[in-house]
Design a protein around this motif. Structure first.
Motif, PDB file in Angstrom:
ATOM      1  N   ARG A 456       0.861  -1.188   0.000  1.00  0.00           N
ATOM      2  CA  ARG A 456       0.000   0.000   0.000  1.00  0.00           C
ATOM      3  C   ARG A 456       0.892   1.232   0.000  1.00  0.00           C
ATOM      4  O   ARG A 456       1.800   1.357   0.826  1.00  0.00           O
ATOM      5  N   PHE A 457       0.645   2.114  -0.960  1.00  0.00           N
ATOM      6  CA  PHE A 457       1.324   3.406  -1.006  1.00  0.00           C
ATOM      7  C   PHE A 457       0.331   4.464  -0.568  1.00  0.00           C
ATOM      8  O   PHE A 457      -0.777   4.548  -1.102  1.00  0.00           O
ATOM      9  N   ILE A 458       0.725   5.281   0.403  1.00  0.00           N
ATOM     10  CA  ILE A 458      -0.132   6.358   0.897  1.00  0.00           C
ATOM     11  C   ILE A 458       0.694   7.630   0.855  1.00  0.00           C
ATOM     12  O   ILE A 458       1.541   7.861   1.735  1.00  0.00           O
ATOM     13  N   GLY A 459       0.488   8.452  -0.179  1.00  0.00           N
ATOM     14  CA  GLY A 459       1.286   9.657  -0.336  1.00  0.00           C
ATOM     15  C   GLY A 459       2.758   9.312  -0.474  1.00  0.00           C
ATOM     16  O   GLY A 459       3.144   8.430  -1.246  1.00  0.00           O
ATOM     17  N   PRO A 460       3.633   9.956   0.311  1.00  0.00           N
ATOM     18  CA  PRO A 460       5.071   9.715   0.188  1.00  0.00           C
ATOM     19  C   PRO A 460       5.565   8.517   0.992  1.00  0.00           C
ATOM     20  O   PRO A 460       6.770   8.321   1.132  1.00  0.00           O
ATOM     21  N   VAL A 461       4.649   7.724   1.524  1.00  0.00           N
ATOM     22  CA  VAL A 461       5.020   6.584   2.360  1.00  0.00           C
ATOM     23  C   VAL A 461       4.524   5.298   1.700  1.00  0.00           C
ATOM     24  O   VAL A 461       3.461   5.278   1.077  1.00  0.00           O
ATOM     25  N   GLY A 462       5.296   4.241   1.846  1.00  0.00           N
ATOM     26  CA  GLY A 462       4.891   2.946   1.336  1.00  0.00           C
ATOM     27  C   GLY A 462       4.937   1.897   2.427  1.00  0.00           C
ATOM     28  O   GLY A 462       5.729   1.986   3.379  1.00  0.00           O
ATOM     29  N   ASP A 471       5.934 -12.515   9.118  1.00  0.00           N
ATOM     30  CA  ASP A 471       5.440 -11.406   8.304  1.00  0.00           C
ATOM     31  C   ASP A 471       6.221 -10.139   8.632  1.00  0.00           C
ATOM     32  O   ASP A 471       5.934  -9.479   9.619  1.00  0.00           O
ATOM     33  N   PRO A 472       7.217  -9.796   7.809  1.00  0.00           N
ATOM     34  CA  PRO A 472       7.823  -8.478   8.004  1.00  0.00           C
ATOM     35  C   PRO A 472       6.950  -7.404   7.325  1.00  0.00           C
ATOM     36  O   PRO A 472       6.666  -7.494   6.138  1.00  0.00           O
ATOM     37  N   LEU A 473       6.503  -6.439   8.107  1.00  0.00           N
ATOM     38  CA  LEU A 473       5.839  -5.255   7.554  1.00  0.00           C
ATOM     39  C   LEU A 473       6.898  -4.173   7.456  1.00  0.00           C
ATOM     40  O   LEU A 473       7.448  -3.732   8.470  1.00  0.00           O
ATOM     41  N   TYR A 474       7.216  -3.770   6.221  1.00  0.00           N
ATOM     42  CA  TYR A 474       8.221  -2.736   5.997  1.00  0.00           C
ATOM     43  C   TYR A 474       7.541  -1.386   5.799  1.00  0.00           C
ATOM     44  O   TYR A 474       6.519  -1.297   5.109  1.00  0.00           O
ATOM     45  N   THR A 475       8.107  -0.342   6.393  1.00  0.00           N
ATOM     46  CA  THR A 475       7.684   1.018   6.087  1.00  0.00           C
ATOM     47  C   THR A 475       8.759   1.651   5.211  1.00  0.00           C
ATOM     48  O   THR A 475       9.958   1.474   5.440  1.00  0.00           O
ATOM     49  N   LEU A 476       8.321   2.399   4.193  1.00  0.00           N
ATOM     50  CA  LEU A 476       9.220   2.960   3.195  1.00  0.00           C
ATOM     51  C   LEU A 476       9.066   4.470   3.126  1.00  0.00           C
ATOM     52  O   LEU A 476       7.936   4.982   3.101  1.00  0.00           O
ATOM     53  N   ASP A 477      10.168   5.160   3.087  1.00  0.00           N
ATOM     54  CA  ASP A 477      10.182   6.612   2.902  1.00  0.00           C
ATOM     55  C   ASP A 477      10.435   6.879   1.427  1.00  0.00           C
ATOM     56  O   ASP A 477      11.512   6.592   0.906  1.00  0.00           O
ATOM     57  N   LEU A 478       9.439   7.438   0.728  1.00  0.00           N
ATOM     58  CA  LEU A 478       9.525   7.667  -0.712  1.00  0.00           C
ATOM     59  C   LEU A 478       9.525   9.159  -1.051  1.00  0.00           C
ATOM     60  O   LEU A 478       9.252   9.537  -2.191  1.00  0.00           O
ATOM     61  N   ARG A 479       9.855   9.997  -0.076  1.00  0.00           N
ATOM     62  CA  ARG A 479       9.830  11.444  -0.327  1.00  0.00           C
ATOM     63  C   ARG A 479      10.855  11.850  -1.366  1.00  0.00           C
ATOM     64  O   ARG A 479      10.605  12.756  -2.165  1.00  0.00           O
ATOM     65  N   ASP A 480      12.017  11.220  -1.366  1.00  0.00           N
ATOM     66  CA  ASP A 480      13.032  11.488  -2.383  1.00  0.00           C
ATOM     67  C   ASP A 480      12.956  10.362  -3.404  1.00  0.00           C
ATOM     68  O   ASP A 480      13.432   9.253  -3.143  1.00  0.00           O
ATOM     69  N   PRO A 481      12.366  10.600  -4.590  1.00  0.00           N
ATOM     70  CA  PRO A 481      12.197   9.517  -5.562  1.00  0.00           C
ATOM     71  C   PRO A 481      13.515   8.872  -5.966  1.00  0.00           C
ATOM     72  O   PRO A 481      13.544   7.686  -6.316  1.00  0.00           O
ATOM     73  N   ALA A 482      14.602   9.625  -5.928  1.00  0.00           N
ATOM     74  CA  ALA A 482      15.893   9.085  -6.346  1.00  0.00           C
ATOM     75  C   ALA A 482      16.539   8.241  -5.256  1.00  0.00           C
ATOM     76  O   ALA A 482      17.482   7.488  -5.542  1.00  0.00           O
ATOM     77  N   ALA A 483      16.050   8.337  -4.029  1.00  0.00           N
ATOM     78  CA  ALA A 483      16.675   7.598  -2.931  1.00  0.00           C
ATOM     79  C   ALA A 483      15.624   7.077  -1.960  1.00  0.00           C
ATOM     80  O   ALA A 483      15.615   7.430  -0.773  1.00  0.00           O
ATOM     81  N   PRO A 484      14.704   6.228  -2.421  1.00  0.00           N
ATOM     82  CA  PRO A 484      13.739   5.638  -1.488  1.00  0.00           C
ATOM     83  C   PRO A 484      14.468   4.740  -0.503  1.00  0.00           C
ATOM     84  O   PRO A 484      15.523   4.175  -0.813  1.00  0.00           O
ATOM     85  N   LYS A 485      13.909   4.595   0.681  1.00  0.00           N
ATOM     86  CA  LYS A 485      14.610   3.813   1.691  1.00  0.00           C
ATOM     87  C   LYS A 485      13.624   3.156   2.654  1.00  0.00           C
ATOM     88  O   LYS A 485      12.496   3.629   2.848  1.00  0.00           O
TER      89      LYS A 485
END
Length: 650
Positions: A456-462, A471-485
């Protein structure tokens, strides 16, 4: 044949394949990627025929074309705005706000429209009675043929899936056709479109619907000669492909108006484009229908793309169709002669016993092609047919449309990539520039040895869930498209198959609980606190042993009403001597998931035995919960769950 002048093409020439080496976090081995495939035009009908023949001939097998079996504008008032006096109500659970998705039931608060048993029915929510109906299936068609539904104002579009291509593991039933229905009085069919091929999916923005159909070339392959080798059979099929006329590929469309007048047309080769790399074994056709205008000539003039596709994702401006065209091939079977041997067990008296018999035996599986997902983008921001924008590829396979998300000019794509030996896997999120589908950035190394179960992608977070044993639930920081983490990780037993945004800082998961060894145990609904991306936590869980829910694989079956925290989910529980079929009603607030009770439909008693209908959908209308099964619609009080009415659908 005449030379074509293409006016709706994104790429002006063949694009170069862009290769890049990227490494996942943790020092994993770099993966070589080819991420960009431009759309290009044919130079004319002759060029189109030559290209289709050559690509299809190189992809034909000894048994022909193997059908893939995937594992999972004019602005008008929408249906919701037809009556300001309508009671407050829920709508179809969709991926993107403002983009409606086909489902088996729709409501505007004042009425419910549903298709069941081949009949469209309108139910008045005030009187709780059926006020109109129209039979949509013919006498020779099965009444259980599944149908999808979109509604805008006084028009409904009903989509029946058929054709010659398997879709999501289910064999097609009957013909593919799209019916436009007038709902203003006694419902009546205004027109029908019968496209060649299989209905894949559709999206509606305003009153404009974009329908995606997939077709295979109409080629008759020769009967295999006795004792022919695989190479000989493939050559004979390739020769048949190279003799096939252009008409074998161009999709056919039949349009019938309200008076019964039939118009037949074929997609013009000037309206067909292709990526630089394609199989030639199928075409995607996008139909544009403005429900407010009906089946006009302009509205039924589709465009096609020489590509494969099985997953559709849409926003207000873009329509994406994705596929992994070569990930499945039928296991070739060849006739071999068995030499009689002494049986290990007593012979079957019903089995003939010749001195030798011919059986089918699988040949060695050919080398698997690389796992890649193709992504095709169409611009749907203007009235009329969409325009091609770009195509691209990413390594791995998509789970479903929720693996895709367009945000601030970029497309995020989550995939799982298996090793060549299928012994290891890893998942990644790629960020592509939406207008070119060039890669901007990526983050990998998610769930080593596991596969994606939900995204699920919600705005700048995935948020991404992978699973094998835990079950690993990962949170993703997508604010910088060139360097998601990756910013956080939560390991728990079981998995979430669908993720839904809850209250601020909360995430709801629907899936299966599992043992520490990965054995599934039953449906679980989890509430996660994701307010701190570095430290996601599970606050609460409801677990029902030995159960399953349709909401785990179909988000349309999930109802969440943010105003009160009410949630309704179909739930079927099977114990050794007990079976409970219905829908569980939950209260999901900031801190807990609480079970309020169960809703069940009346037991049906046909001649061949009684059964409990499975609830498929739920809606909130005013102070009531409306639930829908194939047999009926039931109304329950939203506060007490007391039954208020039952409306049979037969």
């Amino acid at each position: 044949m005449k030379t074509l002048i293409r006016t709706v093409v994104a790429g002006a020439a063949l694009a170069t394949a862009i290769s890049a080496c990227t490494s996942a976090p943790g020092g994993t081995t770099p993966v070589k990627q080819r991420l960009q495939v431009r759309l290009v035009s044919y130079n004319g009908c002759d060029d189109m025929l030559a290209g289709l023949r050559e690509h299809a001939a190189s992809n034909v097998g000894q048994w022909g074309f193997g059908g893939p079996v995937p594992m999972y504008m004019t602005r008008q008032k929408s249906m919701e705005a037809t009556n300001d006096a309508a009671p407050e109500h829920s709508t179809t659970n969709t991926h993107e706000a403002g983009v409606d998705e086909p489902d088996l039931v729709k409501t505007d608060g004042n009425r419910i429209i549903t298709v069941a048993g081949g009949t469209l029915r309108i139910i008045d929510t005030a009187t709780r009675k059926i006020t109109g109906s129209v039979k949509l299936t013919k006498a020779d068609e099965p009444a259980y043929a599944p149908a999808d539904l979109l509604v805008s104002g006084e028009r409904a579009l009903v989509m029946y899936r058929g054709g010659d291509i398997m879709y999501k593991g289910f064999a097609p039933v009957g013909e593919t056709r799209y019916l436009l229905v007038d709902l203003s009085g006694e419902p009546k069919v205004l027109g029908t479109i019968k496209p060649q091929g299989t209905y894949v999916d559709a999206r509606m923005v305003g009153s404009t619907v974009r329908l995606v159909t997939r077709s295979q070339p109409d080629i008759t392959f020769p009967e295999p000669k006795q004792n022919a080798s695989e190479a000989e059979m493939k050559k004979a099929n390739a020769d048949a492909v190279r003799r096939a006329p252009l008409d074998a590929w161009l999709p056919k469309i039949q349009i019938t108006d309200a008076a019964g007048t039939v118009t037949k047309k074929t997609v013009d080769c000037a309206r067909v484009s292709h990526p630089a790399d394609y199989t030639g074994t199928s075409l995607l056709t996008v139909h544009t229908i403005d429900l407010a205008q009906g089946l006009t000539e302009a509205g039924t003039d589709p465009i096609s793309l020489a590509a494969d596709g099985d997953t559709v994702y849409g926003t207000g401006q873009s329509l994406y169709v994705t596929s992994n065209p070569r990930w499945w091939w039928p296991v070739p079977m060849v006739a071999v002669e068995d030499t009689p041997q002494a049986p290990a067990t007593e012979p079957d008296p019903t089995e003939p016993s010749p001195s030798a018999k011919v059986t089918l035996s699988p040949e060695p599986t050919p080398t698997a092609p690389p796992e890649e997902t193709e992504v095709h983008r169409f611009d749907i921001g203007k009235p009329g047919p969409p325009s091609y924008v770009a195509s691209g590829k990413v390594p791995g396979r998509l789970l479903n449309q929720y693996s895709l998300s367009e945000y601030e000019g970029n497309l995020r794509v989550a995939t799982t990539l298996n090793s060549e030996a299928q012994k290891t896997s890893t998942s990644s999120v790629y960020v592509l520039k939406a207008d070119t589908l060039d890669k901007v950035g990526e983050v990998g190394g998610l769930g080593e040895g596991e596969r994606i179960y939900s995204v699920r992608f919600i705005g700048p977070v995935g948020y991404c869930v992978t699973f094998k044993q835990v079950d690993p639930l990962y949170t993703l920081d997508l604010r910088d498209p060139a360097a998601p983490k990756v910013t956080g990780e939560l390991k728990i037993t079981g998995y979430s198959a669908y993720l839904h945004p809850g209250a601020d800082g909360r995430l709801i998961g629907i899936g299966q609980e599992a043992s520490e060894k990965g054995r599934t145990l039953g449906t679980q609904i989890s509430l996660f606190d994701v307010s701190d991306p570095a430290n996601p936590k599970r606050l609460s869980q409801m677990f029902q042993k030995n159960s399953g829910s349709e909401a785990e694989w179909d988000p349309h079956a999930f109802l969440y009403w943010p105003k009160t925290g009410l949630s309704v989910i179909p739930l079927n529980t099977y114990e050794q001597n007990k079976e409970e079929i219905g829908a569980v009603v939950l209260k999901i607030d900031d801190t807990a998931v609480t079970k309020l009770g169960m809703i069940k439909h009346p037991v049906q008693r046909p001649k061949d035995g009684a059964y409990q209908p499975s609830i498929q959908r739920a809606m909130v209308i005013g102070d009531s919960i409306w639930t829908v099964s194939t047999d009926g619609v039931q109304v329950n009080d939203a506060n007490t769950l007391a039954e208020q009415a039952y409306i049979p659908l037969h």
